[in-house]
Write a protein that holds these residues in place. Structure first.
Motif, short mmCIF file in Angstrom:
data_model
loop_
_atom_site.label_atom_id
_atom_site.label_comp_id
_atom_site.label_asym_id
_atom_site.label_seq_id
_atom_site.Cartn_x
_atom_site.Cartn_y
_atom_site.Cartn_z
N PRO A 90 -95.56 -31.10 56.01
CA PRO A 90 -94.33 -31.24 55.24
C PRO A 90 -93.66 -32.58 55.50
N ALA A 91 -92.88 -33.04 54.52
CA ALA A 91 -92.15 -34.32 54.62
C ALA A 91 -90.79 -34.07 55.28
N GLY A 92 -90.80 -33.32 56.38
CA GLY A 92 -89.56 -33.00 57.08
C GLY A 92 -89.16 -31.56 56.81
N PRO A 93 -88.11 -31.08 57.47
CA PRO A 93 -87.28 -31.85 58.42
C PRO A 93 -87.94 -32.04 59.78
N GLY A 94 -89.00 -31.26 60.07
CA GLY A 94 -89.64 -31.36 61.38
C GLY A 94 -90.85 -32.27 61.36
N ILE A 95 -91.00 -33.08 62.41
CA ILE A 95 -92.19 -33.94 62.58
C ILE A 95 -92.79 -33.54 63.93
N ALA A 96 -94.06 -33.13 63.92
CA ALA A 96 -94.69 -32.61 65.15
C ALA A 96 -95.62 -33.65 65.75
N PHE A 97 -95.58 -33.76 67.07
CA PHE A 97 -96.42 -34.71 67.81
C PHE A 97 -97.03 -34.00 69.01
N HIS A 98 -98.32 -34.21 69.23
CA HIS A 98 -98.93 -33.71 70.46
C HIS A 98 -98.71 -34.77 71.53
N THR A 99 -98.06 -34.37 72.62
CA THR A 99 -97.59 -35.33 73.61
C THR A 99 -98.01 -34.91 75.01
N ALA A 100 -98.65 -35.82 75.74
CA ALA A 100 -98.94 -35.62 77.15
C ALA A 100 -98.44 -36.84 77.91
N ASP A 153 -76.07 -35.33 57.24
CA ASP A 153 -74.85 -34.64 56.81
C ASP A 153 -75.01 -33.13 56.89
N GLY A 154 -75.67 -32.65 57.95
CA GLY A 154 -75.83 -31.22 58.16
C GLY A 154 -76.94 -30.56 57.38
N GLU A 155 -77.60 -31.32 56.51
CA GLU A 155 -78.66 -30.74 55.68
C GLU A 155 -80.03 -31.21 56.17
N PRO A 156 -81.04 -30.32 56.19
CA PRO A 156 -82.38 -30.76 56.58
C PRO A 156 -82.94 -31.79 55.61
N VAL A 157 -83.58 -32.81 56.14
CA VAL A 157 -84.21 -33.84 55.30
C VAL A 157 -85.65 -33.40 55.01
N THR A 158 -85.95 -33.19 53.74
CA THR A 158 -87.29 -32.69 53.37
C THR A 158 -88.06 -33.71 52.55
N ASP A 159 -87.54 -34.93 52.46
CA ASP A 159 -88.24 -35.96 51.68
C ASP A 159 -88.38 -37.24 52.50
N LEU A 160 -88.80 -37.07 53.77
CA LEU A 160 -89.13 -38.24 54.58
C LEU A 160 -90.23 -39.03 53.89
N GLN A 161 -90.20 -40.35 54.06
CA GLN A 161 -91.21 -41.21 53.45
C GLN A 161 -92.25 -41.60 54.49
N PRO A 162 -93.50 -41.74 54.09
CA PRO A 162 -94.51 -42.16 55.06
C PRO A 162 -94.17 -43.52 55.66
N TYR A 163 -94.38 -43.63 56.96
CA TYR A 163 -94.23 -44.89 57.67
C TYR A 163 -95.44 -45.02 58.58
N LEU A 164 -96.23 -46.07 58.38
CA LEU A 164 -97.45 -46.27 59.15
C LEU A 164 -98.35 -45.04 59.06
N ALA A 165 -98.54 -44.56 57.84
CA ALA A 165 -99.46 -43.46 57.54
C ALA A 165 -99.06 -42.14 58.20
N ALA A 166 -97.77 -41.99 58.53
CA ALA A 166 -97.29 -40.73 59.10
C ALA A 166 -95.83 -40.56 58.72
N PHE A 167 -95.31 -39.36 58.92
CA PHE A 167 -93.89 -39.14 58.63
C PHE A 167 -92.99 -39.58 59.78
N GLY A 168 -93.59 -40.03 60.86
CA GLY A 168 -92.81 -40.58 61.95
C GLY A 168 -93.74 -41.27 62.92
N HIS A 169 -93.20 -42.21 63.68
CA HIS A 169 -93.99 -42.94 64.67
C HIS A 169 -93.22 -42.84 65.97
N LEU A 170 -93.85 -42.28 67.02
CA LEU A 170 -93.16 -42.00 68.27
C LEU A 170 -93.77 -42.80 69.41
N VAL A 171 -92.91 -43.51 70.14
CA VAL A 171 -93.32 -44.23 71.35
C VAL A 171 -92.51 -43.65 72.50
#
Length: 284
Positions: A229-239, A187-205
């Motif tokens: 931080p628990a959001g709004p940004g989730i950083a991933f090193h990607t190659a 709703d236009g607001e940054p999410v700063t309370d993401l919950q851990p999922y699989l020991a991370a704040f996000g899982h990227l495939v």
């Protein structure tokens, strides 16, 4: 779309000291230049599906991981809190499911999947067999019978919405690797309370259109480390394994629900790692 059947057994891993391989590069020891997920068998391990053809709808999906001796493997090191990650994707990358099957005593993995549409699917298993000592991704085809009209890969976009959440991606896909940051708003607001999922704040495939090469992505930092931080940004090193069109699937957990945000990105052709005309001849 994500199936959240968390019926997996929590086999607690030995202390980190017992797993010296855990911090190594994900590509260490892999066949040079071959991305993950393209093969049904690798390094002596085989993905053995009970069936490769099914009817759409609810499927009791069963499979085994066979080891070098041809017998089902029952000893795995956990990856991201689980012994095995099952990823199912439509070949056109218009559907994605990330699930955690239950392992029976004989080494058969079981899960109920709901795949409502006919079509061509790819099944991936992310595993770290204890005897192998590192992570591999095996892939196999699954066909769901019926009339099916293939869809094009969704158009390139850096923003997507899912259940009222808006997620944007910053960064480029490059062979040499780069930081990708996925940012979640609601709703236009940054999410700063993401919950851990699989020991991370996000899982990227990340899957490549055309051959479904599978890219392991490691999040930077982890919940509870005091700096991530628990959001709004989730950083991933990607190659990524080369030029092409890629589909990114981000699982994130908020309000006790795991949702999947999907994006399509392309790479520009990367600068060659070594110029064959530069006169650098390697004598072995």
């Amino acid at each position: 779309m994500t199936t959240n059947l968390h019926t997996d057994h929590h086999n607690h891993a030995a202390p980190a000291t017992a797993a010296p391989h855990a911090g190594h590069d994900a590509h260490a020891g892999h066949d040079a230049g071959v991305p993950g997920g393209l093969r049904i068998t690798q390094d002596g391990y085989t993905l053995d599906l009970d069936t490769t053809i099914a009817a759409p709808g609810e499927i009791d999906f069963r499979f085994r991981i066979l080891g070098p001796d041809g017998r089902p493997v029952t000893e795995f090191d956990p990856i991201h809190d689980r012994e095995l990650h099952l990823i199912v994707a439509r070949r056109e990358l218009t559907g994605f499911w990330h699930a955690h099957p239950r392992r029976e005593h004989d080494g058969t993995w079981v899960i109920r999947l709901d795949l409502p549409e006919a079509g061509a699917y790819r099944v991936f298993t992310d595993i770290a067999p204890r005897a192998l000592g590192r992570t591999i991704t095996l892939g196999a085809d699954l066909a769901l019978a019926g009339h099916y009209a293939p869809q094009p890969v969704p158009a390139v976009s850096r923003t997507t919405t899912v259940d009222g959440y808006e997620v944007t991606v910053d960064g480029e896909l490059r062979e040499a690797g780069e930081l990708l940051t996925l940012t979640v708003h609601k709703d236009g607001e940054p999410v700063t309370d993401l919950q851990p999922y699989l020991a991370a704040f996000g899982h990227l495939v990340i899957l490549r259109a055309g051959d479904l090469a599978y890219v392991h992505v490691h999040p930077n930092g982890e919940p509870g480390d005091g700096v991530t931080p628990a959001g709004p940004g989730i950083a991933f090193h990607t190659a990524v394994p080369g030029p092409g069109t890629y589909r990114l699937f981000l699982d994130f957990r908020h309000g006790d629900v795991v949702r999947t945000a999907a994006f399509t990105l392309t790479t520009e052709t990367a600068t060659p790692r070594h110029d064959p005309h530069a006169g650098h001849h390697h004598h072995h």
